[in-house]
Design a protein around this motif. Structure first.
Motif, PDB file in Angstrom:
ATOM      1  N   ASN A 279      -1.539   2.581  23.380  1.00 50.38           N
ATOM      2  CA  ASN A 279      -1.195   3.110  21.945  1.00 50.38           C
ATOM      3  C   ASN A 279      -0.709   1.891  20.831  1.00 50.38           C
ATOM      4  OD1 ASN A 279      -1.950   6.385  23.108  1.00 50.38           O
ATOM      5  ND2 ASN A 279      -0.332   5.347  24.464  1.00 50.38           N
ATOM      6  N   PRO A 280      -1.705   1.318  20.072  1.00 48.53           N
ATOM      7  CA  PRO A 280      -1.048   0.569  19.777  1.00 48.53           C
ATOM      8  C   PRO A 280      -0.850   1.546  17.651  1.00 48.53           C
ATOM      9  CG  PRO A 280      -2.784   0.920  19.604  1.00 48.53           C
ATOM     10  CD  PRO A 280      -3.191   1.658  20.614  1.00 48.53           C
ATOM     11  N   VAL A 281      -0.329   0.654  17.654  1.00 43.87           N
ATOM     12  CA  VAL A 281       0.998   1.187  15.862  1.00 43.87           C
ATOM     13  C   VAL A 281       0.638   0.076  14.852  1.00 43.87           C
ATOM     14  CG1 VAL A 281       2.847   2.182  14.985  1.00 43.87           C
ATOM     15  CG2 VAL A 281       2.517   2.089  17.374  1.00 43.87           C
ATOM     16  N   TRP A 282      -0.136   0.173  14.667  1.00 42.89           N
ATOM     17  CA  TRP A 282      -1.363  -0.290  13.433  1.00 42.89           C
ATOM     18  C   TRP A 282      -0.425  -0.612  11.844  1.00 42.89           C
ATOM     19  CZ3 TRP A 282      -4.585  -3.443  16.454  1.00 42.89           C
ATOM     20  CH2 TRP A 282      -4.933  -2.994  17.323  1.00 42.89           C
ATOM     21  N   LEU A 283      -0.320  -1.643  11.773  1.00 40.31           N
ATOM     22  CA  LEU A 283       0.716  -2.472  10.705  1.00 40.31           C
ATOM     23  C   LEU A 283       0.191  -1.294   9.338  1.00 40.31           C
ATOM     24  CD1 LEU A 283       1.335  -6.484  10.663  1.00 40.31           C
ATOM     25  CD2 LEU A 283       2.590  -4.029  11.218  1.00 40.31           C
ATOM     26  N   THR A 284       0.678  -0.580   8.298  1.00 45.77           N
ATOM     27  CA  THR A 284      -0.066   0.264   7.455  1.00 45.77           C
ATOM     28  C   THR A 284       1.446  -0.826   6.208  1.00 45.77           C
ATOM     29  OG1 THR A 284      -0.126   2.397   7.037  1.00 45.77           O
ATOM     30  CG2 THR A 284       1.718   2.012   8.023  1.00 45.77           C
ATOM     31  N   ASN A 285       0.727   0.225   5.278  1.00 47.67           N
ATOM     32  CA  ASN A 285       1.291   0.015   3.671  1.00 47.67           C
ATOM     33  C   ASN A 285       3.210   0.532   4.107  1.00 47.67           C
ATOM     34  OD1 ASN A 285       1.043  -0.714   1.233  1.00 47.67           O
ATOM     35  ND2 ASN A 285       1.463   1.865   0.549  1.00 47.67           N
ATOM     36  N   GLY A 286       3.470  -0.790   3.661  1.00 45.58           N
ATOM     37  CA  GLY A 286       4.676  -0.900   3.530  1.00 45.58           C
ATOM     38  C   GLY A 286       4.973  -0.587   4.591  1.00 45.58           C
TER      39      GLY A 286
END
Length: 306
Positions: A279-286
């Motif tokens: 269950n990856p938590v990909w990097l996102t804006n901010g």
């Protein structure tokens, strides 16, 4: 009256102080750019916390002199200007635990890929993510972090041995090998991943905050290395766990391909990345990403959609 032992200790301490070099490039309060030897605040070895530096005259890749002139640091830049870095060489799958988590076999020799020097970024500026790397329709943005020890070359190396390698190294920094798994793998082609489009975008290699001299770090294989995302630790390992150590990487990469002064080597990332997670938590804006290396310091950059 000081004892002989006391005088010898003082001489030793002063000698170390003169040799100590945490090379930084910075903008001072007068608006001018300088290269300096960072003055650390008490109780830290993180050069990003330095607020002043002794000005260096000359070229840190050649002849230079550390002066007694002290300038305040307004903003840290990358330790070398991009145009002084001829090649940015990177190592894939150089920690066994990282290979295991991503389902990759342990390599028999170092895996080399390159980033353009336009990927280099400062220790604090935003990491730009242009439209082609953002979520579009059924193509999900899969931005990932990778903390890495960075080696900086000080003199030309060609076909050198492992034993000669560290004589060609100026020092060490920490770097962030920003990665987009969609372009690296999903759109990377077969049979192997395509590293360039997944890792080479402008600003996708923050590094710094200083180049810490081999006078200070005599053994690069003993350093804690980590990543934090929004303050939460995601990677935490030691450079002792590299499959191929710094000596061998420098030697191997000089095999038939000249390493030049100012070239940098990103030496691979430990385990803890999103790639391979259920269950990856990909990097996102901010998102704020901090990469750190013991005795060197931290780079803290924000993922920024542009």
């Amino acid at each position: 009256m000081r004892s002989t032992a006391g005088r010898l200790f003082l001489f030793w301490a002063l000698s170390l102080a003169v040799e100590a070099q945490r090379f930084v490039r910075f903008i001072s309060t007068d608006g001018q750019e300088y290269t300096g030897d960072a003055i650390l605040p008490p109780h830290t070895t993180d050069a990003s916390k330095s607020t002043s530096a002794k000005v260096i005259q000359g070229d840190i890749l050649g002849d230079f002199n550390i002066t007694n002139q002290v300038k305040p640091i307004k903003k840290l830049l990358s330790p070398l200007p991009n145009e002084r870095v001829r090649t940015v060489r990177c190592v894939g799958f150089n920690y066994a635990a990282h290979d295991n988590e991503t389902g990759q076999p342990i390599p028999g020799w170092p895996i080399l890929f390159y980033k353009p020097f336009t990927a280099l970024n400062t220790p604090s500026d935003p990491i730009p993510v242009t439209a082609g790397y953002q979520t579009q329709g059924n193509f999900t943005s899969t931005m990932d972090y990778e903390t890495e020890l960075v080696v900086v070359i000080k003199k030309t190396a060609f076909n050198i041995s492992d034993d000669e390698a560290l004589d060609h190294v100026l020092g060490y920094s920490v770097g962030h090998d920003v990665s987009h798994r969609g372009w690296q793998i999903d759109r990377g082609g077969e049979p192997e991943p395509q590293f360039s489009m997944g890792k080479g975008a402008d600003g996708w290699a923050p590094w710094g905050p200083a180049i810490v001299s081999t006078n200070i770090i005599s053994d690069p294989q003993t350093l804690n290395i980590w990543t934090k995302v929004n303050g939460e630790t995601k990677q935490n390992d030691t450079t002792a766990n590299m499959i191929f150590g710094v000596k061998h990487l420098v030697s191997f990469f000089s095999m038939g391909i000249t390493l030049l002064p100012g070239d940098v080597i990103f030496t691979g990332t430990p385990s803890g990345v999103n790639l391979g997670k259920a269950n990856p938590v990909w990097l996102t804006n901010g998102d704020v990403v901090e990469v750190g290396l013991e005795s060197v310091g931290t780079c803290t950059n924000t993922i920024t959609y542009v």
